[in-house]
Design an enzyme around this catalytic site. Structure first.
Site, mmCIF file in Angstrom:
data_model
loop_
_atom_site.group_PDB
_atom_site.id
_atom_site.type_symbol
_atom_site.label_atom_id
_atom_site.label_comp_id
_atom_site.label_asym_id
_atom_site.label_seq_id
_atom_site.Cartn_x
_atom_site.Cartn_y
_atom_site.Cartn_z
ATOM 1 N N LYS A 6 0.808 -1.178 0.161
ATOM 2 C CA LYS A 6 0.163 -0.040 0.067
ATOM 3 C C LYS A 6 0.805 1.226 -0.176
ATOM 4 O O LYS A 6 0.529 2.186 -0.780
ATOM 5 C CB LYS A 6 -1.149 -0.022 1.278
ATOM 6 C CG LYS A 6 -1.923 1.175 1.377
ATOM 7 C CD LYS A 6 -2.756 0.966 2.600
ATOM 8 C CE LYS A 6 -3.436 2.273 2.699
ATOM 9 N NZ LYS A 6 -4.349 2.354 3.961
ATOM 10 N N GLU A 27 10.626 -4.544 4.569
ATOM 11 C CA GLU A 27 10.547 -6.038 4.202
ATOM 12 C C GLU A 27 10.442 -6.447 2.630
ATOM 13 O O GLU A 27 10.874 -6.782 1.918
ATOM 14 C CB GLU A 27 9.597 -6.961 4.927
ATOM 15 C CG GLU A 27 9.862 -7.110 6.564
ATOM 16 C CD GLU A 27 9.160 -5.949 7.183
ATOM 17 O OE1 GLU A 27 8.817 -4.943 6.742
ATOM 18 O OE2 GLU A 27 8.910 -5.986 8.712
ATOM 19 N N GLY A 60 -5.029 -1.659 5.031
ATOM 20 C CA GLY A 60 -4.244 -2.858 4.544
ATOM 21 C C GLY A 60 -4.481 -4.398 4.647
ATOM 22 O O GLY A 60 -4.841 -5.234 3.969
ATOM 23 N N ARG A 61 -5.337 -4.493 5.970
ATOM 24 C CA ARG A 61 -5.640 -5.645 6.435
ATOM 25 C C ARG A 61 -7.440 -5.858 5.782
ATOM 26 O O ARG A 61 -7.694 -7.054 6.006
ATOM 27 C CB ARG A 61 -5.818 -5.900 7.859
ATOM 28 C CG ARG A 61 -6.344 -4.804 8.605
ATOM 29 C CD ARG A 61 -5.877 -4.776 10.209
ATOM 30 N NE ARG A 61 -6.548 -3.623 10.951
ATOM 31 C CZ ARG A 61 -5.720 -2.595 11.073
ATOM 32 N NH1 ARG A 61 -4.681 -2.327 10.377
ATOM 33 N NH2 ARG A 61 -6.268 -1.589 11.869
ATOM 34 N N GLU A 120 -4.758 -6.728 14.736
ATOM 35 C CA GLU A 120 -4.372 -5.431 14.420
ATOM 36 C C GLU A 120 -5.363 -4.302 14.476
ATOM 37 O O GLU A 120 -5.196 -3.116 14.460
ATOM 38 C CB GLU A 120 -3.657 -5.289 12.866
ATOM 39 C CG GLU A 120 -2.628 -4.277 12.722
ATOM 40 C CD GLU A 120 -1.883 -4.187 11.336
ATOM 41 O OE1 GLU A 120 -2.529 -4.045 10.278
ATOM 42 O OE2 GLU A 120 -0.584 -4.724 11.268
ATOM 43 N N HIS A 179 -5.713 -33.242 17.236
ATOM 44 C CA HIS A 179 -4.325 -34.138 17.570
ATOM 45 C C HIS A 179 -3.306 -33.115 18.359
ATOM 46 O O HIS A 179 -2.290 -33.856 18.398
ATOM 47 C CB HIS A 179 -3.998 -35.004 16.728
ATOM 48 C CG HIS A 179 -5.144 -35.725 16.030
ATOM 49 N ND1 HIS A 179 -5.515 -37.139 16.705
ATOM 50 C CD2 HIS A 179 -6.259 -35.421 15.388
ATOM 51 C CE1 HIS A 179 -6.630 -37.452 16.359
ATOM 52 N NE2 HIS A 179 -6.984 -36.795 15.367
ATOM 53 N N LYS A 193 9.365 -0.793 14.028
ATOM 54 C CA LYS A 193 9.992 -0.426 12.684
ATOM 55 C C LYS A 193 10.957 0.633 13.075
ATOM 56 O O LYS A 193 12.168 0.661 12.124
ATOM 57 C CB LYS A 193 8.850 0.248 11.883
ATOM 58 C CG LYS A 193 7.757 -0.666 11.505
ATOM 59 C CD LYS A 193 6.759 -0.181 10.224
ATOM 60 C CE LYS A 193 5.643 -0.864 9.994
ATOM 61 N NZ LYS A 193 4.847 -0.047 9.059
HETATM 62 O O1 F6P Z 1 2.045 -4.153 9.806
HETATM 63 C C1 F6P Z 1 1.784 -2.618 9.612
HETATM 64 C C2 F6P Z 1 1.368 -2.582 8.388
HETATM 65 O O2 F6P Z 1 1.138 -1.386 7.907
HETATM 66 C C3 F6P Z 1 -0.036 -3.398 7.993
HETATM 67 O O3 F6P Z 1 -1.038 -2.832 8.313
HETATM 68 C C4 F6P Z 1 0.170 -3.509 6.593
HETATM 69 O O4 F6P Z 1 -0.899 -4.537 5.975
HETATM 70 C C5 F6P Z 1 1.372 -4.061 6.455
HETATM 71 O O5 F6P Z 1 2.237 -3.109 7.182
HETATM 72 C C6 F6P Z 1 2.193 -3.812 4.996
HETATM 73 O O6 F6P Z 1 2.034 -2.581 4.581
HETATM 74 P P1 F6P Z 1 2.295 -2.037 2.893
HETATM 75 O O7 F6P Z 1 1.020 -2.870 2.077
HETATM 76 O O8 F6P Z 1 2.059 -0.545 2.998
HETATM 77 O O9 F6P Z 1 3.412 -2.657 2.646
#
Ligand code: F6P
Length: 541
Positions: free
Chosen positions: A207, A213, A269-270, A355, A386, A506
């Site tokens: 987003k 990452e 995002g979620r 979240e 199990h 972060k």
């Molecule tokens: O974990 C924090 C967060 O901002 C989430 O809400 C989001 O889904 C994720 O990181 C990834 O963010 P982006 O889509 O901006 O890379």
């Protein structure tokens, strides 16, 4: 001082009611009302919810509904659908429901109908997916694309992975799908180990397009591709597409914005698996399958918006969660799908629920004096039986369970399905009714062993039964939990749509990276534990 919520007469009435009924056993409740298993059920949008095995009496729900009405739940539901800026701390509308609105609908954000834009992106996604699926979209060396790698994390990963697994049965089998999320290089290395770069398409899903990452993995993917094409940068356009709200950062990364599929800041995002973030899902199941999924979401949205609160699936599920969380002191809920295709559903729900509702202050910044945000976890049945079910049956904690099952398997082989369904029904039965010492003794068990074999029962569960897994049903299930999360947040008066709690880690990680990589011994200014761990890492790396 008590908050307005806990001081309210509705909350007080629930507290009193809890004191009266907390020791009532489900055995008794079922014995007292032979119709209970029909009475405490709701069916809507093709989903049958049996909530009769919950620790409630005929009075409980009306009291919970009073609480919901006291916080103007119906108005708050409308506020979300009409695009009010209910994400207060970020000043944003929350309109994942607009992502699945039909073409002729109108949803106004800042004076503009966003539905045409939503459908323009869906159409662009569909055209792209048809070219890739049909083999017309070629890689740099003219080979067709065989492998799709989605690079993203959090909402840009969990929804796509979950949906791919859930809809695998409907997917195009000559395409392979891979999901890279972790910054641990192993994730990338293993995902591409067997892939031919000339046949591989990377989807960079973010987003913000700033997530470390995802950017690190995307850079690595670019190097991996360039190594296979003798550094020819022209290959990027054929092997990378981006899903983002941030066109500037996408083009700074080197992806042509022609190859970008857009979404908007009013999609959390979620809550984004049905936006452009779902491109991998659409590649897997095709544009029609994706539209079916959106239709399923929309059907449940309409139900949520229009059904009376007492027959409203997300509202009922949310109120039961409030009941357990705030009156029984329950801390966790297990989500247990008896459908292998939903194997990643609990992991997906963890971000959606935790979240969203893991917040300790109200929208007004006041610290709450009640628990928020249940912990969600789970595994598909029957595997969990199990593993951890022992604790649910005989442990000391109360763990309400959501069982999810379907009447028809997509892989009808022998009597697997009957065995599977017998198990899910047996579990909720055993949890609710247990087995008394008398029953255990009557089986001839020796006295010393009796306590070990007693099941106290009175352990609550919901059962959600559908006909068969499909794109539509997946949309309904996800929307069910999305809206349940929102209802809980309305009662708790918290912002379900921000996530400030992920920021500090972060920022601190960004400070630590140069300290780990510094050639000379860095001047460490952390606490003594962090300083020592950094020193040891530097020695061992
Ligand atoms: O974990 C924090 C967060 O901002 C989430 O809400 C989001 O889904 C994720 O990181 C990834 O963010 P982006 O889509 O901006 O890379």
């Amino acid at each position: 001082m008590s908050s307005a919520l806990t001081a309210s007469p509705q909350w007080q009435a629930l507290s009193d009611h809890y004191a009266q009924i907390k020791d009532l056993h489900l055995r008794q409740l079922f014995a007292d009302d032979p119709q209970r298993g029909q009475r405490f059920t709701v069916e809507a949008a093709g989903l049958y919810l049996d909530y009769s095995k919950n620790r409630i009496t005929a009075e409980t729900l009306p009291l919970l509904l009073d609480l919901a009405r006291s916080v103007n739940l119906q108005d708050r539901i409308e506020a979300m659908f009409r695009g009010d800026k209910i994400n207060l701390t970020e000043g944003r509308a929350v309109l994942h429901t607009a992502l699945r609105a039909p073409r002729d609908a109108s949803v106004i954000v800042d004076g503009e109908n966003v539905v045409p834009e939503v459908h323009a992106v869906l159409d662009k996604m569909a055209a792209f997916c048809q070219r890739v699926r049909g083999g017309q979209w070629k890689g740099h060396s003219g080979k067709r694309i065989r492998n799709i790698v989605n690079i993203g994390i959090g909402g840009s990963d969990l929804g796509p992975v979950m949906a791919y697994e859930a809809l695998r049965h409907f997917s195009q089998r000559d395409l392979t799908f891979h999901f890279v999320s972790n910054v641990d290089a192993t994730d990338f290395a293993e995902a591409v180990a067997d892939l031919d770069p000339h046949e591989t398409l990377f989807i960079v899903a973010s987003k913000t397009f700033t997530t470390i990452e995802t950017m690190t993995n995307a850079d690595t993917a670019r190097q991996w591709l360039l190594a296979a094409v003798e550094g020819d940068e022209a290959a990027i356009a054929k092997h990378f597409v981006a899903l983002s709200t941030n066109a500037e950062k996408v083009s700074a990364f080197g992806i042509d914005t022609e190859n970008m599929f857009e979404f908007w800041d009013w999609v959390g995002g979620r809550y984004s698996m049905d936006s452009a973030i779902g491109l991998s899902t659409m590649l897997a199941v095709g544009p029609d399958g994706f539209r079916d999924m959106l239709d399923g979401f929309h059907e449940l949205d309409q139900h949520f918006r229009t059904a009376p609160l007492e027959q409203n699936l997300p509202v009922l599920m949310a109120l039961l969660s409030i009941w357990y969380s705030n009156f029984f002191g329950v801390e966790t809920t297990a989500v247990l799908p008896y459908e292998q295709y939903l194997s990643r559903f609990p992991a997906y729900l963890q971000q959606l629920t935790m979240e969203s509702n893991g917040k300790y202050v109200t929208v007004d910044g006041e610290q709450v004096d009640y628990e928020t945000g249940l912990i969600y976890w789970g595994e598909p049945g029957t595997n969990g039986q199990h593993s951890f079910y022992q604790l649910i049956h005989q442990g000391t904690r109360l763990i309400p369970c959501d069982f999810i099952a379907f009447a028809k398997s997509l892989n009808l082989i022998g009597d697997h399905q009957d065995i599977l369904i017998a198990n899910v029904l047996a579990q909720s039965e055993a949890l609710a009714f247990g087995k008394t010492a008398e029953e255990v003794r009557a089986e001839g068990t020796e006295d010393w062993l009796v306590p070990h074999r007693v099941f106290q029962g009175n352990r609550p569960s919901n059962t959600i039964l559908g006909e068969q897994m499909s794109p539509q049903v997946l949309g309904k299930l996800v929307a069910l939990y999305e809206h349940s999360v929102y209802v809980q947040s309305v009662i708790w008066n918290i912002d379900a749509f921000d996530q400030w709690g992920v920021e500090l880690g972060k920022v601190l990680a960004k400070n630590i990276i140069p300290e780990l990589e510094a050639v000379n011994e860095p001047d460490l200014q952390h606490d003594s534990s962090t300083n020592e761990l950094i020193r040891r890492y530097r020695q061992m790396r």
